[in-house]
Design a protein around this motif. Structure first.
Motif, PDB file in Angstrom:
ATOM      1  N   PHE A 138       0.834  -1.203   0.000  1.00 55.41           N
ATOM      2  CA  PHE A 138       0.000   0.000   0.000  1.00 55.41           C
ATOM      3  C   PHE A 138       0.870   1.255   0.000  1.00 55.41           C
ATOM      4  CE2 PHE A 138      -3.428  -2.651   2.327  1.00 55.41           C
ATOM      5  CZ  PHE A 138      -3.892  -3.167   1.129  1.00 55.41           C
ATOM      6  N   ILE A 139       1.955   1.252   0.783  1.00 55.83           N
ATOM      7  CA  ILE A 139       2.872   2.399   0.779  1.00 55.83           C
ATOM      8  C   ILE A 139       3.410   2.613  -0.630  1.00 55.83           C
ATOM      9  CG2 ILE A 139       5.126   3.249   1.561  1.00 55.83           C
ATOM     10  CD1 ILE A 139       4.570   1.781   4.241  1.00 55.83           C
ATOM     11  N   GLU A 140       3.925   1.559  -1.200  1.00 54.50           N
ATOM     12  CA  GLU A 140       4.501   1.640  -2.543  1.00 54.50           C
ATOM     13  C   GLU A 140       3.474   2.120  -3.573  1.00 54.50           C
ATOM     14  OE1 GLU A 140       7.593  -1.343  -4.248  1.00 54.50           O
ATOM     15  OE2 GLU A 140       5.597  -2.151  -4.722  1.00 54.50           O
ATOM     16  N   THR A 141       2.269   1.585  -3.500  1.00 53.74           N
ATOM     17  CA  THR A 141       1.217   1.924  -4.455  1.00 53.74           C
ATOM     18  C   THR A 141       0.760   3.372  -4.307  1.00 53.74           C
ATOM     19  OG1 THR A 141       0.498  -0.385  -4.468  1.00 53.74           O
ATOM     20  CG2 THR A 141      -1.071   1.254  -5.294  1.00 53.74           C
ATOM     21  N   VAL A 142       0.538   3.816  -3.068  1.00 51.24           N
ATOM     22  CA  VAL A 142       0.107   5.203  -2.831  1.00 51.24           C
ATOM     23  C   VAL A 142       1.171   6.174  -3.343  1.00 51.24           C
ATOM     24  CG1 VAL A 142      -0.343   6.934  -1.046  1.00 51.24           C
ATOM     25  CG2 VAL A 142      -1.451   4.700  -0.914  1.00 51.24           C
ATOM     26  N   LEU A 143       2.431   5.916  -3.004  1.00 53.67           N
ATOM     27  CA  LEU A 143       3.501   6.831  -3.409  1.00 53.67           C
ATOM     28  C   LEU A 143       3.713   6.851  -4.920  1.00 53.67           C
ATOM     29  CD1 LEU A 143       6.074   6.272  -0.537  1.00 53.67           C
ATOM     30  CD2 LEU A 143       4.465   8.178  -0.844  1.00 53.67           C
ATOM     31  N   ALA A 144       3.351   5.750  -5.585  1.00 59.29           N
ATOM     32  CA  ALA A 144       3.462   5.694  -7.052  1.00 59.29           C
ATOM     33  C   ALA A 144       2.213   6.231  -7.737  1.00 59.29           C
ATOM     34  CB  ALA A 144       3.729   4.260  -7.488  1.00 59.29           C
ATOM     35  N   GLY A 145       1.197   6.627  -6.948  1.00 59.93           N
ATOM     36  CA  GLY A 145      -0.044   7.144  -7.523  1.00 59.93           C
ATOM     37  C   GLY A 145      -0.941   6.054  -8.078  1.00 59.93           C
TER      38      GLY A 145
END
Length: 151
Positions: free
Chosen positions: A116-123
């Motif tokens: 989720f961190i990775e996905t949110v930060l990647a938009g």
């Protein structure tokens, strides 16, 4: 790991832990949330994610949990305590439960929180995170660890 949600009313403890992070300068703060209930106890059994995001309307909280809303109360406590360090004028922060992928076992919550961190930060779309993504993340983490291991 320090449980900020259960840090009690000891403002000095909070300041010691949070001031070095310069949260007032951050646009996004990602906080893994654990269901451990007491500061002195051993670790909990479930991880989720709290995102605090600075916007024109102030700081908003976003909650991502691969099994539902089990840590939502902890996330709300965290948001209320941390938001003042991001913006001294804001005393409260409502947390919105966001759509996100669901784990299919009882052990992938931490991996999902990282995804989720990775996905949110990647938009990206957190609702599109799948158990297959968790398997791939586990493999990526293993590869990183193995690449750093000494012979």
């Amino acid at each position: 790991y320090w449980n900020f949600a259960e840090a009690g009313e000891d403002l000095e403890d909070l300041q010691d832990g949070l001031q070095p992070l310069d949260l007032q300068d951050k646009g996004i703060v990602m906080i893994p949330v654990n269901d451990r209930s007491e500061r002195g106890s051993e670790g909990g059994c479930h991880w989720s994610l709290l995102e605090l995001r600075r916007g024109e309307a102030g700081i908003t909280g976003h909650y991502y949990d691969s099994i539902g809303v089990g840590n939502l109360a902890q996330a709300q406590k965290l948001a209320t305590k941390v938001v003042g360090f991001m913006d001294s004028k804001q005393q409260r922060c409502e947390v919105t439960v966001e759509p996100c992928g669901r784990q299919s076992n009882s052990s992938d919550c931490g991996v999902f929180a990282l995804l989720f961190i990775e996905t949110v930060l990647a938009g990206g779309d957190t609702a599109a995170v799948t158990p297959s993504d968790a398997s791939a993340m586990r493999l990526r983490m293993k590869q990183v660890v193995m690449s750093l291991a000494k012979p």
